[in-house]
Design a protein around this motif. Structure first.
Motif, PDB file in Angstrom:
ATOM      1  N   ALA A 271       0.827  -1.213   0.000  1.00  0.00           N
ATOM      2  CA  ALA A 271       0.000   0.000   0.000  1.00  0.00           C
ATOM      3  C   ALA A 271       0.859   1.260   0.000  1.00  0.00           C
ATOM      4  CB  ALA A 271      -0.924  -0.007   1.223  1.00  0.00           C
ATOM      5  N   GLY A 272       1.932   1.277   0.800  1.00  0.00           N
ATOM      6  CA  GLY A 272       2.778   2.456   0.858  1.00  0.00           C
ATOM      7  C   GLY A 272       3.509   2.720  -0.438  1.00  0.00           C
ATOM      8  N   THR A 273       3.957   1.660  -1.107  1.00  0.00           N
ATOM      9  CA  THR A 273       4.639   1.845  -2.396  1.00  0.00           C
ATOM     10  C   THR A 273       3.688   2.414  -3.435  1.00  0.00           C
ATOM     11  OG1 THR A 273       6.132   0.017  -1.895  1.00  0.00           O
ATOM     12  CG2 THR A 273       5.946   0.680  -4.193  1.00  0.00           C
ATOM     13  N   LEU A 274       2.466   1.906  -3.486  1.00  0.00           N
ATOM     14  CA  LEU A 274       1.492   2.417  -4.457  1.00  0.00           C
ATOM     15  C   LEU A 274       1.123   3.869  -4.160  1.00  0.00           C
ATOM     16  CD1 LEU A 274      -0.869  -0.675  -4.859  1.00  0.00           C
ATOM     17  CD2 LEU A 274       0.904   0.130  -6.427  1.00  0.00           C
TER      18      LEU A 274
ATOM     19  N   VAL B 175      12.427   0.137  -0.583  1.00  0.00           N
ATOM     20  CA  VAL B 175      11.285  -0.142   0.290  1.00  0.00           C
ATOM     21  C   VAL B 175      11.479  -1.462   1.027  1.00  0.00           C
ATOM     22  CG1 VAL B 175       8.811  -0.632   0.305  1.00  0.00           C
ATOM     23  CG2 VAL B 175       9.694   1.242  -1.077  1.00  0.00           C
ATOM     24  N   LEU B 176      11.999  -2.466   0.344  1.00  0.00           N
ATOM     25  CA  LEU B 176      12.186  -3.771   0.986  1.00  0.00           C
ATOM     26  C   LEU B 176      13.211  -3.698   2.112  1.00  0.00           C
ATOM     27  CD1 LEU B 176      12.110  -6.217  -2.068  1.00  0.00           C
ATOM     28  CD2 LEU B 176      10.354  -5.850  -0.349  1.00  0.00           C
TER      29      LEU B 176
ATOM     30  N   ALA C 181       4.612   5.658   6.856  1.00  0.00           N
ATOM     31  CA  ALA C 181       6.075   5.720   6.827  1.00  0.00           C
ATOM     32  C   ALA C 181       6.625   5.121   5.537  1.00  0.00           C
ATOM     33  CB  ALA C 181       6.640   4.994   8.047  1.00  0.00           C
ATOM     34  N   VAL C 182       6.065   3.988   5.106  1.00  0.00           N
ATOM     35  CA  VAL C 182       6.525   3.370   3.860  1.00  0.00           C
ATOM     36  C   VAL C 182       6.178   4.257   2.667  1.00  0.00           C
ATOM     37  CG1 VAL C 182       6.350   1.325   2.397  1.00  0.00           C
ATOM     38  CG2 VAL C 182       6.280   1.088   4.876  1.00  0.00           C
ATOM     39  N   ALA C 183       5.015   4.878   2.680  1.00  0.00           N
ATOM     40  CA  ALA C 183       4.628   5.775   1.590  1.00  0.00           C
ATOM     41  C   ALA C 183       5.581   6.953   1.481  1.00  0.00           C
ATOM     42  CB  ALA C 183       3.198   6.265   1.803  1.00  0.00           C
ATOM     43  N   ARG C 184       6.062   7.462   2.605  1.00  0.00           N
ATOM     44  CA  ARG C 184       7.023   8.563   2.587  1.00  0.00           C
ATOM     45  C   ARG C 184       8.326   8.139   1.915  1.00  0.00           C
ATOM     46  NH1 ARG C 184       6.536  13.934   2.589  1.00  0.00           N
ATOM     47  NH2 ARG C 184       4.923  14.610   4.026  1.00  0.00           N
TER      48      ARG C 184
END
Length: 320
Positions: free
Chosen positions: A129-132, A233-234, A189-192
């Protein structure tokens, strides 16, 4: 120009030519000493103990999560009031028993599965979800970008623990509640991280060429953006697993996650509270297990970040 002047200039040039090799010879030992003092760089492709040890321990935990119910020496749900709160190294109960007389070793082993599920699934969901969301914010127009970023900022402003408790309190206690609430907490946080990486490459010529050639934005995201953003991201998400395990245990400790009598480290810690003063060695075993497992995954994330040499994969913020 007189012959005397010419002779003097020739002599000075000869002296300079003789001094130059001497100066170079004097500098070479100094450079050699500096090179020996400089720390040796590790090849990016090399696997050292800093990566192999936590990776091996993580593999063992995954094996216990899969085969835990068959590896447990006793039934984790079977208890006896006559055997309650037995000490460590008791025959038949190496790690003692809990307040209900259930074997602690068996319950700790069986609890690996729900504890790891509560830590791995939210991170996986937040990664997708954060990557998208980061890709959409980075490639969409100014209005969409600001709308998504401001919404994520509002969610990111709340402490992670309080946000997880708020979301979990709206749902029924259970493992699914833990996964949903922690996914909601970790996604901003991942989306950032994803947005920062997309913003770095969105002006690249190959992206502009793909758009000009008629490729849709979905195809550009999947074929051009995702291969660049995914490694960052990973690596970042690998450092979030330990934090997610601690949060999942905290929700179960508060009665918002996995509920007793199902074995889960946070719920076991809550059940052991009455015996904390009288039998501390047995009562703190779930807490020690949570700490050890979170350290394993945090060390694994740090080792992956060091091996890839990617400084953009930031550390997870524990204050969240």
């Amino acid at each position: 120009m007189t012959p005397t002047t010419a002779t003097a200039r020739t002599a000075r040039r000869t002296q300079k030519a003789q001094k130059a090799p001497k100066a170079q010879k004097e500098q070479r030992p100094e450079k050699a000493r500096e090179a020996r003092k400089a720390p040796k760089r590790t090849r990016p492709g090399r696997y050292g103990p800093g990566l192999l040890v936590p990776a091996g321990l993580a593999a063992v935990l995954l094996l216990l999560a899969v085969a835990g119910p068959w590896l447990a020496p006793q039934d984790p749900a079977a208890g006896s009031l006559d055997d309650r709160l037995l000490g460590l190294w008791t025959p038949g109960h190496p790690l003692g028993t809990d307040t209900q007389g259930r074997d602690m070793l068996s319950r700790l082993i069986v609890a690996v599965r729900p504890s790891l599920i509560g830590g791995l699934l939210p991170v996986a969901a937040a990664a997708v979800a954060g990557t998208l969301l980061g890709a959409v914010a980075g490639l969409a127009g100014r209005v969409t970008e600001q709308l998504l970023l401001r919404t994520l900022d509002v969610l990111y402003a709340f402490p992670g623990v309080l946000l997880a408790i708020a979301v979990a309190s709206l749902l029924e206690p259970g493992l699914s509640t833990t996964v949903i609430s922690l996914s909601f907490v970790l996604t901003p946080a991942v989306a950032r991280v994803s947005f920062t990486e997309v913003r770095r490459i969105r002006t690249a010529e190959y992206l502009e060429a793909a758009l000009v050639s008629g490729a849709g934005r979905t195809a550009v995201v999947l074929r051009q953006v995702a291969p660049v953003v995914a490694p960052v991201v990973l690596v970042y998400c690998s450092s979030l697993v330990g934090l997610a395990i601690v949060y999942a245990a905290g929700l179960s400790f508060l009665g918002l996650g996995v509920a007793p009598p199902d074995p889960e480290w946070g719920a076991m810690l809550d059940e052991s509270r009455p015996a904390l003063l009288t039998h501390p060695a047995v009562a703190v075993l779930p807490a020690v297990t949570i700490l050890a497992v979170s350290v394993v995954f945090n060390t694994l994330g740090d080792a992956l970040r060091a091996r890839t040499g990617d400084s953009r994969a930031l550390r997870p913020e524990a204050v969240r």
